[in-house]
Design a protein around this motif. Structure first.
Motif, PDB file in Angstrom:
ATOM      1  N   ILE A  57     -40.376  77.346  -2.862  1.00  0.00           N
ATOM      2  CA  ILE A  57     -40.396  78.618  -2.135  1.00  0.00           C
ATOM      3  C   ILE A  57     -39.788  79.745  -2.962  1.00  0.00           C
ATOM      4  N   VAL A  58     -38.644  79.493  -3.566  1.00  0.00           N
ATOM      5  CA  VAL A  58     -37.985  80.530  -4.371  1.00  0.00           C
ATOM      6  C   VAL A  58     -38.867  80.933  -5.547  1.00  0.00           C
ATOM      7  N   PHE A  59     -39.428  79.948  -6.256  1.00  0.00           N
ATOM      8  CA  PHE A  59     -40.281  80.247  -7.404  1.00  0.00           C
ATOM      9  C   PHE A  59     -41.526  81.022  -6.978  1.00  0.00           C
ATOM     10  N   THR A  60     -42.193  80.551  -5.938  1.00  0.00           N
ATOM     11  CA  THR A  60     -43.456  81.175  -5.518  1.00  0.00           C
ATOM     12  C   THR A  60     -43.246  82.614  -5.078  1.00  0.00           C
ATOM     13  N   LEU A  61     -42.225  82.848  -4.279  1.00  0.00           N
ATOM     14  CA  LEU A  61     -41.949  84.209  -3.824  1.00  0.00           C
ATOM     15  C   LEU A  61     -41.619  85.127  -5.001  1.00  0.00           C
ATOM     16  N   ALA A  62     -40.718  84.685  -5.858  1.00  0.00           N
ATOM     17  CA  ALA A  62     -40.295  85.517  -6.980  1.00  0.00           C
ATOM     18  C   ALA A  62     -41.447  85.773  -7.943  1.00  0.00           C
ATOM     19  N   PHE A  63     -42.195  84.720  -8.276  1.00  0.00           N
ATOM     20  CA  PHE A  63     -43.268  84.852  -9.260  1.00  0.00           C
ATOM     21  C   PHE A  63     -44.403  85.738  -8.746  1.00  0.00           C
ATOM     22  N   MET A  64     -44.827  85.519  -7.500  1.00  0.00           N
ATOM     23  CA  MET A  64     -45.979  86.253  -6.993  1.00  0.00           C
ATOM     24  C   MET A  64     -45.639  87.712  -6.689  1.00  0.00           C
ATOM     25  N   ILE A  65     -44.442  87.963  -6.190  1.00  0.00           N
ATOM     26  CA  ILE A  65     -44.036  89.358  -5.958  1.00  0.00           C
ATOM     27  C   ILE A  65     -43.891  90.093  -7.286  1.00  0.00           C
ATOM     28  N   PHE A  66     -43.335  89.411  -8.290  1.00  0.00           N
ATOM     29  CA  PHE A  66     -43.219  90.010  -9.625  1.00  0.00           C
ATOM     30  C   PHE A  66     -44.603  90.277 -10.220  1.00  0.00           C
ATOM     31  N   LEU A  67     -45.496  89.301 -10.109  1.00  0.00           N
ATOM     32  CA  LEU A  67     -46.846  89.470 -10.644  1.00  0.00           C
ATOM     33  C   LEU A  67     -47.568  90.606  -9.924  1.00  0.00           C
ATOM     34  N   GLY A  68     -47.392  90.688  -8.612  1.00  0.00           N
ATOM     35  CA  GLY A  68     -48.008  91.779  -7.861  1.00  0.00           C
ATOM     36  C   GLY A  68     -47.516  93.131  -8.325  1.00  0.00           C
TER      37      GLY A  68
END
Length: 348
Positions: free
Chosen positions: A116-127
């Motif tokens: 959860i932490v990785f997915t949220l951080a990575f996808m928000i950053f990528l967005g």
């Protein structure tokens, strides 16, 4: 007549005669009918992977695009997409037995937290790097990280998301998650994973509970039960994630002067209802038939709410999603699947 302004959901004032409660039945009946139809469709081969909630929102979108909606149906549709949604989310907590999740062991909890932490951080950053709308990126990220449509619609009001953004996020995650579930089913014989670790992978990386159930079936009872348990661990983390995102996106709930309004304060009261139902189930005071009844009612109410949400969106709105949002969703899922494989290699 009360209109539904873009980006918000309003409920007609009950003292506005002849509006108010008298106008609710028509819209509620329409959303319930679409949810019932979605349930029938979800029983068909392949469609079962999508699940009733996703089919409900799709039916709503199609209905809105090909048929006119009676103007006086709007209040009932709004009621379904707001209040029945909250009721469904609260009842969804009955799925969770917190003791079972704790008994699953530290590894499972650790996998869920890292995912959860990785997915949220990575996808928000990528967005952010791809100039995707901040709120839209957060919705796609939370749908990927936790539990698809249910997580998106739970978090949406807390971060000031527009109804179009909510529906587009749900549709995007639904399509991608369905493709992912089908891919897992076909790739399972070649993954060189035992049923238990495959269940961990499916439960930790697929979007919807329906996707997890479908993808876990080739691994038998061990794989299926493990996948569902790991997935429910992610669902349990919806509570802290909602609180954190509500705080981080609190500016979306401020007035023009940046001052907080109490009715927009990012405390998701319905999420605490979700937790309360989880605690009730954990105590074991409810008989199994009551747990099943509440679970089925939760799914149905969420499906009715999804139909209501779909009825506010037209097919033309899907053009607004943009290729960069799709890139965020696809790359995020690929990264999530890769992380899942890495965690299994390191921990099991």
């Amino acid at each position: 007549m009360h209109n539904i302004p873009s980006g918000s959901i309003t409920v007609p004032k009950m003292n506005d005669a002849p509006q108010g409660w008298k106008l609710l039945p028509k819209g509620i009946i329409l959303t319930v009918t679409l949810a019932v139809l979605a349930g029938r469709i979800a029983q068909l081969p392949l469609f079962s992977i999508m699940g009733i909630m996703i089919i409900s929102i799709m039916l709503g979108v199609v209905w809105k695009s090909v048929m006119d909606l009676p103007k006086d149906a709007a209040p009932g549709i709004t009621f379904s997409s707001k209040f029945l949604l909250r009721a469904g989310i609260i009842l969804m907590g009955i799925r969770l037995n917190l003791t079972q999740i704790a008994d699953a062991g530290l590894k499972v909890v650790l996998v869920d937290v890292i995912v959860i932490v990785f997915t949220l951080a990575f996808m928000i950053f990528l967005g952010k790097r791809l100039s995707v709308d901040r709120t839209l990126a957060a919705l796609v990220a939370v749908g990927s990280a936790i539990c698809g449509a249910a997580a998106i619609v739970a978090v949406a009001p807390l971060i000031g998301a527009k109804k179009e953004q909510t529906a587009l996020s749900v549709a995007c995650i639904a399509i991608l998650g369905t493709i992912g579930a089908i891919a897992y089913i076909f790739l399972y014989p070649y993954m060189l994973l035992d049923p238990y670790t495959y269940g961990v992978l499916a439960g930790a990386t697929l979007h919807e509970l329906a996707h997890v159930i479908a993808a876990g079936s080739p691994a038998g009872d061990v794989g299926s039960s493990t996948a569902i348990l790991v997935k429910l661990g992610r669902v349990a983390l919806l509570i802290p994630v909602s609180l954190i995102l509500g705080y981080l996106y609190r500016s979306a709930n401020a007035d023009g002067d940046g001052i907080k309004r109490w009715n927009k304060f990012p405390v998701p009261w319905f999420i605490f209802g979700f937790l309360a139902m989880s605690l009730v189930n954990t105590t074991g005071v409810l008989p199994s038939f009551a747990v099943k009844l509440f679970t089925d009612l939760s799914v149905f109410l969420l499906s009715v709410a999804m139909a209501g949400l779909g009825l506010t969106i037209s097919l033309g709105d899907f053009k607004k999603i943009g290729k960069n949002t799709v890139i965020v969703a696809v790359v995020g899922f690929i990264a999530l699947a890769g992380l899942g494989q890495l965690l299994i290699f390191l921990l099991y």
